[in-house]
Design a protein around this motif. Sequence first.
Motif, mmCIF file in Angstrom:
data_model
loop_
_atom_site.group_PDB
_atom_site.id
_atom_site.type_symbol
_atom_site.label_atom_id
_atom_site.label_comp_id
_atom_site.label_asym_id
_atom_site.label_seq_id
_atom_site.Cartn_x
_atom_site.Cartn_y
_atom_site.Cartn_z
ATOM 1 N N ARG B 256 0.812 -1.222 0.000
ATOM 2 C CA ARG B 256 0.000 0.000 0.000
ATOM 3 C C ARG B 256 0.843 1.269 0.000
ATOM 4 N N LYS B 257 1.985 1.203 0.699
ATOM 5 C CA LYS B 257 2.806 2.411 0.770
ATOM 6 C C LYS B 257 4.277 2.018 0.852
ATOM 7 N N LYS B 270 3.511 0.160 4.539
ATOM 8 C CA LYS B 270 2.192 -0.415 4.752
ATOM 9 C C LYS B 270 1.943 -1.445 3.666
ATOM 10 N N PRO B 271 1.479 -2.672 3.935
ATOM 11 C CA PRO B 271 1.228 -3.197 5.287
ATOM 12 C C PRO B 271 2.531 -3.539 6.003
ATOM 13 N N LYS B 272 2.464 -3.727 7.291
ATOM 14 C CA LYS B 272 3.618 -4.201 8.055
ATOM 15 C C LYS B 272 3.789 -5.682 7.736
ATOM 16 N N ASP B 333 -7.237 2.706 3.987
ATOM 17 C CA ASP B 333 -7.495 1.263 3.942
ATOM 18 C C ASP B 333 -8.489 0.869 2.847
ATOM 19 N N SER B 346 7.435 10.497 4.478
ATOM 20 C CA SER B 346 6.792 9.420 5.205
ATOM 21 C C SER B 346 7.056 9.562 6.702
ATOM 22 N N ASN B 350 4.562 10.372 9.855
ATOM 23 C CA ASN B 350 4.370 9.462 10.978
ATOM 24 C C ASN B 350 4.689 10.116 12.323
#
Lengths: 355, 355
Positions: B256-257, B270-272, B333, B346, B350
Motif C-alpha cells: 500500500r505504501k 504499509k502493510p507491516k 485502507d 513518510s 508518521n
Amino acid sequence: MGDEEQKDKPAASPSDRIPGGHKPLLRCIVKLGGAAITCKNELESINEEILESVCVQLREAMSKSANSSSGNVVSMDWSKRLGKPLVSAPEEFRNCRSLDLDSNFIVVHGAGSFGHFQASSSGVHKGGLNLPLVKAGFVATRISVTSLNLEIVRALAREGIPSVGMSPFACGWSTHGRNVASADVSHVISALHSGFVPVLHGDAVVDDLQDCTILSGDVIIRHLSQLLMPNYVVFLTDVLGVYDRPPTDPHAILLRKIAVDEDENWMIVKPKLQHEKMGVEITVAAHDTTGGMKTKISEAATIAKLGINVYITKAGTPHSLRALRGEVDDAPDDWLGTVICSSKNSIFQNTGGQV
Amino acid sequence: MGDEEQKDKPAASPSDRIPGGHKPLLRCIVKLGGAAITCKNELESINEEILESVCVQLREAMSKSANSSSGNVVSMDWSKRLGKPLVSAPEEFRNCRSLDLDSNFIVVHGAGSFGHFQASSSGVHKGGLNLPLVKAGFVATRISVTSLNLEIVRALAREGIPSVGMSPFACGWSTHGRNVASADVSHVISALHSGFVPVLHGDAVVDDLQDCTILSGDVIIRHLSQLLMPNYVVFLTDVLGVYDRPPTDPHAILLRKIAVDEDENWMIVKPKLQHEKMGVEITVAAHDTTGGMKTKISEAATIAKLGINVYITKAGTPHSLRALRGEVDDAPDDWLGTVICSSKNSIFQNTGGQV
C-alpha cells in the motif's frame, strides 16, 4: 495573413548555393495544397487518388535509380488500415542494403476540408482562448489537421518514403500578433540529418498577443525556406499554376514564368503579354481561413526573392513530377505550370551576364 | 532502459511546494499505461471501455464543480468518427462562459499493442538508422504510436478536456546513449499556460550515439516531474499496484505504501510485513521493449525521491478516480493501490517532526 507578415528573418545568401558546389542539406520543400489532396466540399475527406499519385511521384523524384517506378517499393506503414490487409514488412527490409533515396525533402501540407470547418466556426484565427468556444475550436482544429497529417505520413510511408509527422504546435512554432514569432527548426534539421522526411502542416498555434491563431502551411514554407535555403520549392495545387485572371475564365492565360525584384514587384517573363502592366487576378476559396492563391503567390514571391525558384503546378500530373525533380527552371514549353524566380536569376539566365 | 539512466537534471526543491503556499503550475502528471488502455494481445486495438472510463474520471478530477459528472459535457472533438454521428458543437460552446476545469494536468501514455510490434521486429531500440530495416521500423513505430496518441487526444476531447497531442520526437526530445539528452519542455509549459492538457507518449526518437532508440512514457514522466515538479503523479495500469510477488500468485500482497530514501532504498511502510527484508518481485510483459513494471517502479522511486507522491493503481476503478483527485496520500485502507513517497515525507507524516 501572409500579406502583413514581417519579413524579418535574415536568410542565408543565395550565393552560398553555388551550382556544382557542395550539396545543400535541403533539396526541396513541397507544399501539398489542401485543395489538391482533399475533397474540398466534403468534410474531412481525402482525395486518395491524388494523394497516392503525389506520393508515387515524390518517391520517383527522390529515387537515385533510373528505374524508379519499379514494383519493389516496400511500405513503411505497418499499421492496420480499415479494409486493407495488414502490411508487415520486416523481412523485405532485412535483405535491403540501402533505401536508394535522396530524401532530403520537407513536405508541408494544407488543411483543405480538414480543420477549416472547426477553425472558422469557432474563430480560432481571431484568438481569445479565454472563450470556451475558441479553446474548444483550437482542440477540434488540431484533432482534424493532425488526423490529416497522420494520413499523409502514412501515404508517404506506403511508398517507402521515411516520413515523420512534425506538428508545428508541438514543435513550438508560435506567433506574435499572427506573425511567426518562434519557429525552432532545429528538430526539423535533426530529422533531415537522420534521413527522414519531415511532414508539417498548417496548424492552430499559440499567439502571444491574441492567445492563438491559425498558422498556414504557406507561411510555414516561407519561414522554412528563409532558414534552410532549399534548392527549390514546389507548390502542388488543384490548378495548373498562376493565371492572369480566374482560371475558370475561358480567356485566362497561364503565366509560365514570373520574375520578382527586390521590392517584390512582379514581371511576367513568359508568355510575352500584349498589355504593358498586368494585374494578376486571383481566386480565393471562400472557406479558406488562411488565404487562398493570393497568400500563396505572396509567399512564393518572398521565397523567390531569396534566389530560390518556386514552381506552382497541378498535383498528380506529369507536370508535378517534373517540378518535384527540379527540372523546370526554364519553364519549358511542354511543361504546364508557373515558375516564380528572382529577377536577378531571370536576367542572369536571359543575358548570360552578371547582374 | 530506465535503470542505467543518468539522473542528472537538477530539480526544483520539493520545499518550494509549501502546502497552502501558492499553487504550482502543474497539478498532476498521469500515465495511462499501455496495458490498461489497449488490448495487449491484439495488434493496435484500444480498450475503449477503459479509455472512456479514464477520460470521464480525468474530467471529474479536473472539475471545479461538485456535481462534476453531470450530463452537460460538450465534446471538443468535432471530427468524423467511423460509424458515429458527427459532433458539431459550436452552438453549445457559444453559450458557455467557462470550462470550469482545473486542467493543469499532463497526460503521458504508453504504447501497449501500438508500436511495440513495429519497434521490436525492427530493433529500433538498438539503433542503426543506416539499416533500412531500422529506418523503416522507426517510421512504422511512429505511425503506430501517433495513431494511438490521436485516439487518446480525441477520447479526452470528447469528455470536454482541452487536450493537445505533443509527440516527443516532434517536440525535439532526443537521447544520448539511450539516456535523455534533450527534453525541451518549454512548449509543454506554454501549452499548460494556455490551459491545454498536453498529451505525450512513448516514442521513437533520435539518439546521438546510436542514431535512434525508443523513449518510454515512464522515462518521459520522470523527466517532466524533475523539471515541472507536479503535486503528484498517477500511474494507471492493469493491476491494482505493486505486489510483493507476481500478482498472479494467489499469495501476492498488495504493497500500500512504499517509502524511498535518498539512495533509492525502499521501505515498505504499509502493510507491516513479517519478513524483515523484502524483495519486490515483479512481472515484465514479454513484448514490452521499454521494460514493464520494473522500469515503472524505478522511475516512480526517482520521482518520489523528489518529494512528489506517486500513486499506482488500476485504471477505470473507483481507486483511480481517488488517485487522480490526489486524495490518497495516506494510502487509506479502503483504497486499493500503491503510494510511493519519499522517506522524508513518510517519516514526517508518521512523527509529525521535521527530518
